[in-house]
Enzyme design. Structure first.
Site, PDB file in Angstrom:
ATOM      1  N   CYS A 114      -5.205-113.491  -7.569  1.00  0.00           N
ATOM      2  CA  CYS A 114      -6.155-113.582  -8.696  1.00  0.00           C
ATOM      3  C   CYS A 114      -7.603-113.354  -8.259  1.00  0.00           C
ATOM      4  CB  CYS A 114      -6.018-114.929  -9.390  1.00  0.00           C
ATOM      5  SG  CYS A 114      -4.376-115.153 -10.079  1.00  0.00           S
ATOM      6  N   HIS A 276     -11.972-115.224 -14.172  1.00  0.00           N
ATOM      7  CA  HIS A 276     -10.597-114.727 -14.082  1.00  0.00           C
ATOM      8  C   HIS A 276      -9.789-115.414 -15.171  1.00  0.00           C
ATOM      9  CE1 HIS A 276      -6.513-114.207 -13.006  1.00  0.00           C
ATOM     10  NE2 HIS A 276      -6.375-115.445 -12.588  1.00  0.00           N
ATOM     11  N   ASN A 306      -2.463-113.412 -18.255  1.00  0.00           N
ATOM     12  CA  ASN A 306      -3.131-113.400 -16.950  1.00  0.00           C
ATOM     13  C   ASN A 306      -2.701-112.133 -16.221  1.00  0.00           C
ATOM     14  OD1 ASN A 306      -3.750-113.759 -14.232  1.00  0.00           O
ATOM     15  ND2 ASN A 306      -3.289-115.939 -14.214  1.00  0.00           N
TER      16      ASN A 306
HETATM   17  N1  COA Z   1       7.817-123.208 -22.724  1.00  0.00           N
HETATM   18  C1  COA Z   1       8.191-124.426 -23.067  1.00  0.00           C
HETATM   19  N2  COA Z   1       8.217-125.473 -22.205  1.00  0.00           N
HETATM   20  C2  COA Z   1       7.807-125.226 -20.947  1.00  0.00           C
HETATM   21  C3  COA Z   1       7.389-123.967 -20.531  1.00  0.00           C
HETATM   22  C4  COA Z   1       7.407-122.925 -21.467  1.00  0.00           C
HETATM   23  N3  COA Z   1       7.018-121.682 -21.170  1.00  0.00           N
HETATM   24  N4  COA Z   1       7.051-124.038 -19.226  1.00  0.00           N
HETATM   25  C5  COA Z   1       7.235-125.304 -18.830  1.00  0.00           C
HETATM   26  N5  COA Z   1       7.699-126.044 -19.878  1.00  0.00           N
HETATM   27  C6  COA Z   1       8.022-127.460 -19.896  1.00  0.00           C
HETATM   28  C7  COA Z   1       8.350-128.014 -18.547  1.00  0.00           C
HETATM   29  O1  COA Z   1       9.715-127.769 -18.236  1.00  0.00           O
HETATM   30  C8  COA Z   1       8.049-129.473 -18.727  1.00  0.00           C
HETATM   31  O2  COA Z   1       9.144-130.071 -19.399  1.00  0.00           O
HETATM   32  P1  COA Z   1       9.606-131.588 -19.045  1.00  0.00           P
HETATM   33  O3  COA Z   1       8.414-132.441 -19.382  1.00  0.00           O
HETATM   34  O4  COA Z   1      10.762-131.779 -19.941  1.00  0.00           O
HETATM   35  O5  COA Z   1       9.924-131.578 -17.594  1.00  0.00           O
HETATM   36  C9  COA Z   1       6.868-129.486 -19.686  1.00  0.00           C
HETATM   37  O6  COA Z   1       6.861-128.200 -20.313  1.00  0.00           O
HETATM   38  C10 COA Z   1       5.529-129.729 -19.012  1.00  0.00           C
HETATM   39  O7  COA Z   1       5.450-128.942 -17.836  1.00  0.00           O
HETATM   40  P2  COA Z   1       4.151-128.886 -16.964  1.00  0.00           P
HETATM   41  O8  COA Z   1       4.332-127.859 -15.891  1.00  0.00           O
HETATM   42  O9  COA Z   1       3.730-130.253 -16.560  1.00  0.00           O
HETATM   43  O10 COA Z   1       3.127-128.345 -18.073  1.00  0.00           O
HETATM   44  P3  COA Z   1       1.589-128.199 -18.043  1.00  0.00           P
HETATM   45  O11 COA Z   1       1.002-128.936 -19.166  1.00  0.00           O
HETATM   46  O12 COA Z   1       0.998-128.417 -16.694  1.00  0.00           O
HETATM   47  O13 COA Z   1       1.416-126.640 -18.362  1.00  0.00           O
HETATM   48  C11 COA Z   1       0.965-124.607 -17.196  1.00  0.00           C
HETATM   49  C12 COA Z   1       1.982-125.687 -17.512  1.00  0.00           C
HETATM   50  C13 COA Z   1       1.623-123.620 -16.226  1.00  0.00           C
HETATM   51  C14 COA Z   1       0.612-123.886 -18.488  1.00  0.00           C
HETATM   52  C15 COA Z   1      -0.296-125.243 -16.609  1.00  0.00           C
HETATM   53  O14 COA Z   1       0.048-126.145 -15.597  1.00  0.00           O
HETATM   54  C16 COA Z   1      -1.235-124.245 -16.058  1.00  0.00           C
HETATM   55  O15 COA Z   1      -1.715-123.360 -16.763  1.00  0.00           O
HETATM   56  N6  COA Z   1      -1.600-124.365 -14.774  1.00  0.00           N
HETATM   57  C17 COA Z   1      -2.475-123.413 -14.149  1.00  0.00           C
HETATM   58  C18 COA Z   1      -1.698-122.193 -13.866  1.00  0.00           C
HETATM   59  C19 COA Z   1      -2.525-121.018 -13.568  1.00  0.00           C
HETATM   60  O16 COA Z   1      -3.666-120.930 -13.941  1.00  0.00           O
HETATM   61  N7  COA Z   1      -1.933-120.084 -12.888  1.00  0.00           N
HETATM   62  C20 COA Z   1      -2.548-118.873 -12.572  1.00  0.00           C
HETATM   63  C21 COA Z   1      -3.121-118.968 -11.243  1.00  0.00           C
HETATM   64  S1  COA Z   1      -4.663-118.301 -11.166  1.00  0.00           S
END
Ligand code: COA
Length: 349
Positions: A114, A276, A306
């Site tokens: 990224c 980003h 992204n």
């Molecule tokens: N659709 C529905 N449910 C989903 C899902 C999706 N696409 N992806 C994950 N879940 C579920 C998980 O399984 C979890 O379920 P559980 O509670 O039953 O175990 C629940 O949603 C919460 O998961 P979690 O990973 O804690 O969610 P979150 O609130 O942290 O959101 C991201 C996930 C990935 C959106 C978030 O963490 C994020 O954006 N992080 C930064 C990532 C990023 O910027 N990456 C790029 C790098 S530069």
């Protein structure tokens, strides 16, 4: 010593729009979940066979060169950032050189995910400042759609990423106060495995040791790629989303302020922040931390997801075309991602 300036910019996104609703045919997810957690409504996926990371880069590069008034033969150097190259090796830099019928110039590939474009821009900036080159093509391009896990197992990663390309032509400028003022690069490898694609690779992780024990020496080739690796989904990117989020919201503001302070400026001086496009919630958090108004930040993750190394040049290009970035504006580009690596560039457009 001359500064470098962005003399031309271009972007390309594939025609194929994939909505959050479209994703529900492959995995358990919902438009509501994706929009609430990431802000993303849709993204673009490249044509399966006709579009590659390099072909998209060519489209963006053509626009950038047109705007700069340069021809492919005048380009002195290529810096190409991607994590989804056409081949494991050679890198996309040489493929772009070939596709655009450029001279036998240097072509460098950057692997900083990224942060890749801002790293690439910083490298190019040094070559211009030193006087070594006068026309550098800097590209970020990604075809993520080819390497994501479209089952429910991979949904936390797959819903976030989209395909596209952005490119700039960097040239020297003697105009006082214009161009790239400074760039700032950082890394912390402690958390390298938190956001990573492990295979194929030369590492010997636990999974691989087990695999190794199960094979005899005759099967050593299976260490690189195996059916088991595919069956267990070990060929896809891994991300601990919450851990990435926590680090990103600290490092983004830090590296933006570092760039501003290095130039005796503060957040209120910024005309435009191009973060980003990792997650709209991260961008909003950063905006709030820095006390920036909505018109001081450009986000487009809602439409493109992204696009990793392509996200900063795509967002900058769009902001320029929308008239949100005008001549003389103070612009900060900032990125954070896998590695972890993070970076910023402060420039006067
Ligand atoms: N659709 C529905 N449910 C989903 C899902 C999706 N696409 N992806 C994950 N879940 C579920 C998980 O399984 C979890 O379920 P559980 O509670 O039953 O175990 C629940 O949603 C919460 O998961 P979690 O990973 O804690 O969610 P979150 O609130 O942290 O959101 C991201 C996930 C990935 C959106 C978030 O963490 C994020 O954006 N992080 C930064 C990532 C990023 O910027 N990456 C790029 C790098 S530069």
């Amino acid at each position: 010593m001359p500064r470098s300036r962005i003399a031309g910019i271009g972007m390309y996104v594939p025609e194929n729009v994939v909505t959050n609703q479209d994703l529900t045919q492959w995995m358990e997810t919902s438009d509501e979940w994706i929009q609430e957690r990431t802000g993303i409504r849709e993204r673009r996926y490249a044509h399966r066979t006709e579009e590659t990371t390099t072909t998209m880069a060519v489209e963006a590069a053509r626009q950038a060169m047109d705007m700069a008034g340069t021809t492919p033969q005048e380009i002195d150097f290529i810096v190409f950032a991607t994590l989804s190259p056409d081949y494991y090796f050679p890198g996309c830099g040489v493929l772009l050189q070939r596709a655009m019928k450029m001279r036998e110039i240097g072509a460098l590939d950057v692997r900083n995910q990224c942060s890749g474009f801002v790293y690439a821009l910083s490298v190019a900036d040094q070559f211009i400042r030193s006087g070594m080159y006068r026309n550098i093509l800097v590209v970020g391009s990604e075809k993520h759609s080819f390497g994501l896990d479209f089952t429910t197992r991979g949904r936390n990663v797959s819903v976030i990423f989209g395909d596209g390309a952005g490119a700039v032509v960097l040239q020297p400028t003697e105009e006082p106060g214009r161009g790239i003022l400074s760039t700032h690069l950082h890394s912390d490898g402690e958390s390298a495995e938190i956001l990573a694609m492990y295979n194929p690779g030369t590492h010997a992780n636990h999974w691989k040791e087990e695999a190794y024990a199960a094979f005899d020496e005759a099967d050593i080739g299976q260490m690189f790629f195996s059916h088991a690796m595919i069956d267990q989904g070990q060929i896809y990117p891994f991300m601990d989303g919450p851990a990435v989020f926590k680090k990103a919201v600290v490092k983004f503001p830090e590296v933006i302020l570092e760039a501003l302070h290095a130039n005796g400026l503060q957040a209120s001086d910024l005309d435009m922040l191009i973060p980003h496009q990792a997650n709209l919630r991260i961008s909003q958090f950063v905006q709030q931390r820095l006390g920036l108004r909505d018109d001081q930040v450009h986000n487009n993750i809602q439409s493109y997801g992204n696009t990793t190394a392509a996200s900063v040049p795509i967002a900058l290009c769009e902001a320029v075309r929308l008239g949100k970035v005008k001549e003389g504006n103070l612009v900060c580009l900032a990125a954070f991602g896998s590695g972890f690596t993070w970076a910023s560039a402060l420039l006067r457009w």
